[in-house]
Design a protein around this motif. Structure first.
Motif, short mmCIF file in Angstrom:
data_model
loop_
_atom_site.label_atom_id
_atom_site.label_comp_id
_atom_site.label_asym_id
_atom_site.label_seq_id
_atom_site.Cartn_x
_atom_site.Cartn_y
_atom_site.Cartn_z
N GLY A 1 -17.42 4.30 19.57
CA GLY A 1 -17.51 3.01 18.88
C GLY A 1 -18.70 2.22 19.39
O GLY A 1 -19.47 1.63 18.61
N MET A 2 -18.89 2.22 20.70
CA MET A 2 -20.01 1.48 21.29
C MET A 2 -21.35 2.10 20.88
O MET A 2 -22.33 1.40 20.66
CB MET A 2 -19.90 1.49 22.81
N TYR A 3 -21.36 3.42 20.79
CA TYR A 3 -22.61 4.10 20.44
C TYR A 3 -23.01 3.78 19.00
O TYR A 3 -24.13 3.37 18.72
CB TYR A 3 -22.44 5.61 20.63
N THR A 4 -22.03 3.92 18.08
CA THR A 4 -22.37 3.68 16.67
C THR A 4 -22.69 2.21 16.44
O THR A 4 -23.62 1.88 15.70
CB THR A 4 -21.22 4.13 15.76
N ALA B 1 -23.37 -6.53 10.01
CA ALA B 1 -22.76 -7.33 11.08
C ALA B 1 -21.24 -7.22 11.06
O ALA B 1 -20.59 -7.27 12.09
CB ALA B 1 -23.19 -8.78 10.96
N VAL B 2 -20.67 -7.07 9.84
CA VAL B 2 -19.23 -6.89 9.77
C VAL B 2 -18.84 -5.61 10.51
O VAL B 2 -17.84 -5.55 11.23
CB VAL B 2 -18.78 -6.81 8.30
N TYR B 3 -19.67 -4.57 10.37
CA TYR B 3 -19.39 -3.32 11.09
C TYR B 3 -19.69 -3.49 12.57
O TYR B 3 -19.07 -2.83 13.40
CB TYR B 3 -20.16 -2.17 10.46
N ILE B 4 -20.64 -4.35 12.90
CA ILE B 4 -20.88 -4.64 14.32
C ILE B 4 -19.60 -5.23 14.92
O ILE B 4 -19.26 -4.97 16.06
CB ILE B 4 -22.07 -5.61 14.49
N MET B 5 -18.88 -6.02 14.13
CA MET B 5 -17.66 -6.62 14.66
C MET B 5 -16.51 -5.63 14.68
O MET B 5 -15.63 -5.72 15.53
CB MET B 5 -17.27 -7.84 13.82
N ILE B 6 -16.47 -4.69 13.74
CA ILE B 6 -15.25 -3.88 13.60
C ILE B 6 -15.37 -2.52 14.27
O ILE B 6 -14.36 -1.95 14.68
CB ILE B 6 -14.86 -3.76 12.10
N LEU B 7 -16.56 -1.94 14.38
CA LEU B 7 -16.67 -0.61 15.00
C LEU B 7 -16.15 -0.61 16.44
O LEU B 7 -15.43 0.31 16.84
CB LEU B 7 -18.11 -0.10 14.94
N PRO B 8 -16.50 -1.63 17.27
CA PRO B 8 -15.92 -1.64 18.62
C PRO B 8 -14.40 -1.72 18.58
O PRO B 8 -13.73 -1.11 19.42
CB PRO B 8 -16.52 -2.91 19.25
N SER B 9 -13.85 -2.44 17.59
CA SER B 9 -12.39 -2.53 17.49
C SER B 9 -11.79 -1.17 17.21
O SER B 9 -10.74 -0.83 17.75
CB SER B 9 -12.00 -3.48 16.36
N PHE B 10 -12.46 -0.38 16.36
CA PHE B 10 -11.97 0.98 16.10
C PHE B 10 -11.84 1.74 17.42
O PHE B 10 -10.87 2.47 17.64
CB PHE B 10 -12.94 1.73 15.19
#
Lengths: 211, 559
Positions: free
Chosen positions: B207-210, B262-271
């Motif tokens: 998640g952090m990488y993507t 940016a929405v994915y910046i917020m949600i990918l770490p959550s994944f």
């Protein structure tokens, strides 16, 4: 790790890995820089498609002599920067320091020429606003981008000059080992700033000159 | 999952040196290059910004309690929601998980001593604080009323507020984001311990990488967009000015090229966080590890190609709308894969309902609702109907608050024993997790309904027929605020009075649990060696209540 090299920093376990990592890191950052300029160039390209006549007329009003001289200056500086980076890697201290000095001076020369060009532009009524000289619609738009893009490029170059001069100073004082990855990292950044100008020069200075 | 050689000579019962006790002066904190300490510095800063953004939200909800505009002026209301948006997006949500949990955990999870560039890591915090100072100046000087979107010509020609300072703050914060992104990418590439192959990485690291890739490639475009409006407003350069042939739509394209990713910046770490929580508390391997990785990579790539769905009513070509609509459906597929895989991870699991798991379950529910309503907005005809209504507000809050903030709180509880060496009070935490779920649903579900009925966003007064929904939302916001504050109280309490956590209170897999709590300054006594994939909560065949061997499952553990 008793024979730790003075250029080796935490958390790296070997100088070779550290150099690879630093080089990789700056490439990732340069990708970011490319996207930074790409945004503005995309907008510029769209507007040029919408206003071809105005943009060509405005580009003709730029000073091609200043622009061309600066292109030559900056390309030469990339050569000396490349030599400096390679020389540092090969341990040729004097050559590296000399080339770093020349690079910084060429960068300064670019800014000085650019300063004279800005002065001529201001006196020549090329600042968007009530005193703007050109009549063509969208010519002001072109010069909006001219000032913004060359200004941002000049800021990048200034950062590059400070970085190169800092390397030369620390290398001369002997506080920075020649094996430090800082030389290659700074060189890659410098080449990017050069490359941005390679895009700006034909986009801002060359259109409308052939007719 | 690994063989970490502990020092057998270490005396039992004596607390090993930890990063927290490595130095006690303020100076030792402000000049630290330890990724764990920098994560703490970021946590303090983000908590402050979360409060500021929350106060603005409270003002909004108070104003909307009644149909008339009585608490704030129209102008003041505009400034309140702009403050809320700018602070929450750029000073809380975008940095939240990467700079705190990411900074703390990525080196631990991959078996590294520190981030690849520790000094750059510290520098990014100082840049963030400089941006924060600019933001604070903006607020003290009266705020800004453009909305978080800074649309031109409002932002360049008509707004009276401090657009330059606000845009400057976001611009500077972007550098901090990029520095963190570069650092995370380089760390994951170069600092993995022996045996930690790419497909043995915990999904949090993926998640952090993507997310770092998205940060590095999207943030500069926003920086340029903001720079151009600053040049137009501050220097009078006609960049987007229609009077000179400029095109405000081009600003919207640049803005959303960043702000949708940016929405994915917020949600990918959550994944990433949710994958760690679900596996630990279901005592199961993740279902479909490789697909979880590909789903995140898919989102991070296709996420760059959907920004136009924010502009369906802006006058964009209808062919462009068609393509953006299609791609927006395409980007929903990997999100659905992730939700299904988390759900399948529960199957035959030995599920425990500790507080982090409650947050994770809440996340899955809220994220699913947020994602499905996103499909409504991806289809042009529905979007035209609900554009700029509370339906949109409800949708993105379900993703960004119901999703990302739930995951942040869940992750914070889960790794709190590792970060501080203390356990939080479990009963209070479960109560707070359940309260957050219901408080959230109470606040934002009415917004779907009133949005569909036509309540437009960004208005400080509204027709009386909407009052019931607004009162419900404001009452829910009160619960939600309590659910946010309560953990802050008991987590702070646990710092002093919480029971001491062992190295691995959850019996979780993952290298971060193999070192002491809190970890020593250089993370591991000896360099870990990794021989297995992640999430091996029990060997095949011996799982509790498993009558037959588990089916072979791709775990990325290739020979």
């Amino acid at each position: 790790m008793s024979q730790a090299h003075p250029a080796l920093r935490e958390p790296w376990r070997s100088l070779h890995r550290q150099r690879q990592g630093a080089s990789f890191g700056i490439w990732v950052f340069l990708a970011s820089e490319v996207m930074f300029f790409a945004g503005a160039l995309m907008v510029f390209g769209m507007l040029r498609l919408q206003h071809p006549a105005g943009f060509l007329a405005a580009a003709r009003a730029t000073d091609i002599w200043f622009g061309s001289v600066n292109t030559a200056v900056l390309l030469t500086s990339s050569l000396t920067m490349a030599v400096a980076s390679q020389a540092a890697e090969a341990g040729l201290r004097r050559l590296a320091l000399r080339c770093l000095g020349i690079t910084a001076l060429l960068g300064l020369a670019f800014l000085v020429v650019k300063g004279f060009e800005y002065r001529a532009d201001i006196l020549g009524g090329l600042v968007p606003g009530p005193t703007f000289r050109l009549e063509e619609p969208a010519a002001q738009l072109f010069f909006g981008f001219y000032w913004a893009l060359t200004g941002v490029h000049a800021v990048h170059l200034t950062i590059g000059i400070v970085a190169v001069a800092g390397l030369a100073w620390r290398g001369w004082r002997g506080t920075l080992p020649l094996a430090s990855p800082a030389f290659e990292v700074t060189a890659l950044y410098w080449h990017l700033v050069d490359l941005v100008w390679v895009f700006l020069y034909p986009l801002l200075y060359l259109p409308g000159r052939s007719g | 999952m690994s063989e970490v050689a502990f020092d057998p000579t270490a005396p039992h019962g004596v607390h090993p040196p930890s990063y927290l006790t490595a130095g006690h002066t303020l100076r030792s904190w402000l000049t630290t290059t330890d990724h764990k300490r920098i994560a703490i510095l970021y946590m303090l800063a983000l908590t402050l910004f979360f409060f500021i953004g929350g106060i603005a939200a409270a003002l909004i909800r108070l104003e909307l309690f009644t149909p008339a505009g009585d608490l704030l002026t129209a102008e003041g209301y505009n400034r309140a929601f702009t403050l809320h948006g700018v602070i929450m997006v750029w000073f809380f949500l975008v940095p939240s998980i990467p700079v705190t949990l990411g900074n703390f955990l990525v080196p631990l999870m991959i078996g590294a001593e520190d981030m690849a560039f520790p000094r750059l890591n510290l520098l990014s915090w100082y840049i963030f604080m400089a941006a924060g100072l600019l933001a604070a100046f903006t607020i003290l000087a009266g705020g800004v009323e453009t909305g978080w979107t800074f649309y031109t010509p409002l932002a360049t020609a008509f707004a009276n507020g401090n657009v330059l300072a606000a845009a400057g703050a976001v611009f500077v914060a972007g550098f901090s984001s990029i520095a963190t992104g570069v650092n995370l990418i380089a760390t994951i590439h170069t600092q993995r311990a022996p045996g930690m192959t790419w497909f043995r990485l915990p999904l949090f690291v993926w998640g952090m990488y993507t997310v770092s890739i998205v940060i590095v490639l999207a943030t500069p475009v926003l920086a340029m967009a903001l720079l151009l409006i600053m040049a137009e407003r501050g220097l009078g350069l006609p960049i987007f000015d229609p009077a000179h042939g400029g095109d405000p739509l081009l600003f919207q394209h640049l803005f959303w090229f960043y702000s949708h990713p940016a929405v994915y910046i917020m949600i990918l770490p959550s994944f990433g966080v949710i994958s760690e929580l679900v596996t630990c508390f279901a005592r199961r391997r993740i279902f479909g590890y490789e697909f979880m990785v590909y789903a995140m990579a898919w989102i991070s790539i296709v996420g760059f190609l959907v920004w136009g769905h924010h502009m369906f009513v802006s006058g964009m070509s209808s062919y462009a709308s068609l393509v953006f609509s299609f791609l927006s459906f395409v980007v929903a597929v990997p999100s659905a894969i992730k939700v299904f895989n988390w759900t399948f991870t529960f199957y035959r699991g030995e599920i425990g309902f500790a507080a982090p798991m409650l947050y994770a379950i809440g996340f899955i529910g809220l994220f699913t609702v947020g994602g499905l309503t996103g499909l409504f907005l991806a289809s042009v005809p529905v979007d035209v109907h609900v554009t700029d209504t509370y339906f949109v507000v409800a949708h993105f809050h379900y993703i960004m608050v119901g999703g990302a903030v739930s995951a942040f709180y869940g992750g914070l509880h889960f790794w709190w024993p590792k970060i501080t060496g203390r356990l939080y009070p479990e009963a209070w935490a479960r109560f707070a997790a359940v309260l957050m779920f219901f408080g959230f649903a109470f606040t934002f579900t009415p917004m779907f309904l009133m949005g569909f009925l036509g309540m437009p966003r960004r208005y400080y007064s509204y027709p009386a027929e909407f009052q019931i929904w607004h009162v419900l939302a404001s009452a829910g916001a009160l619960l939600l605020a309590f659910a946010y504050l309560l953990p802050m109280a008991y987590l702070a309490w646990s710092l002093r009075w919480g029971r001491r956590a062992g190295d691995n209170p959850w019996q979780a897999t993952g290298l971060e649990w193999s070192t002491t709590s809190p970890p020593p300054p250089h993370n591991f006594a000896t360099m870990p060696r990794v021989a297995e994939g992640p999430y091996l909560y029990h060997p095949a065949e011996t799982g509790p209540q498993h009558g037959q061997p588990e089916p072979e499952q791709k775990q990325g553990d290739h020979p």
